[in-house]
Design an enzyme around this catalytic site. Sequence first.
Site, short mmCIF file in Angstrom:
data_model
loop_
_atom_site.label_atom_id
_atom_site.label_comp_id
_atom_site.label_asym_id
_atom_site.label_seq_id
_atom_site.Cartn_x
_atom_site.Cartn_y
_atom_site.Cartn_z
CG HIS A 89 -1.86 1.30 1.32
ND1 HIS A 89 -2.68 1.61 0.30
CD2 HIS A 89 -1.87 2.35 2.12
CE1 HIS A 89 -3.24 2.64 0.63
NE2 HIS A 89 -2.61 3.31 1.85
CB SER A 90 1.09 4.37 0.33
OG SER A 90 1.38 5.46 0.17
#
Length: 249
Positions: A89-90
């Site tokens: 994520h990210s």
Amino acid sequence: MHRWLHPPEARPDADIRLFLLHHSGGSATAYRDWPALLPDTITCQSVQLPGRQDRRREEPYTRLAPLVRDLAAVLAADLDARPYALFGHSMGALLAYRVTVELARTGLPAPVLLAVSGWSPHGFRTGDPYTGDPYVSDPLAFVARLGSLPAEIGADPRLLAETVRIMRADGAVCADHTDDRAAATCPVVAYTGRDDPLLAPEALRAWADRTPDYLGCRTYPGGHFYLHAHTEAVTADLAHLLLRHAGPR
């Protein structure tokens, strides 16, 4: 491996391995709920980057290439005959993508799936979209606006200082990325929050050009940290894809 992977060993009874990479400023505990949500056929390990929690005495990386090289070496040394996948994520999505490319470059088997969340090689804003500051001069205010600053950190000056240090280092890693249009050799699926301020409209479509098999983008209500509220939905979808693409053991 005990420093990089939590837990340090994958369950031997599972058919598929899943490596989880945390967001900027985060840690391996971001995925503490995942093992209980995934079927027993999937064993997951969270990557713990230097500079945080049990690795707080280590200097965090500030450049992307050395981090990708070292992380790829860690995973390469830990892989076994089982199919594996990466989810990030990210910043974790950036790292999962570049590690996938690096593993292919060194001739190792590709993951059966690359799952990316909240990041795209095109259309991701590395600065603060609220103020226009490209270097995010106030990381705490930034993460507070994104809704990702835990109350226990905000109440502890020592944890606050540590968080700022890590966020600045992780921000430098993200800003160090230059898009060379490298493609993964495995299927890619994307996940995003509908109102993520860090992603330009349609940014996740850029993944279609980075894989021979783009599985589309799953969109959920929420912003950059939509994942907190939709962990069960994301893990269910991811498990379905893993079981479909990994094939029989």
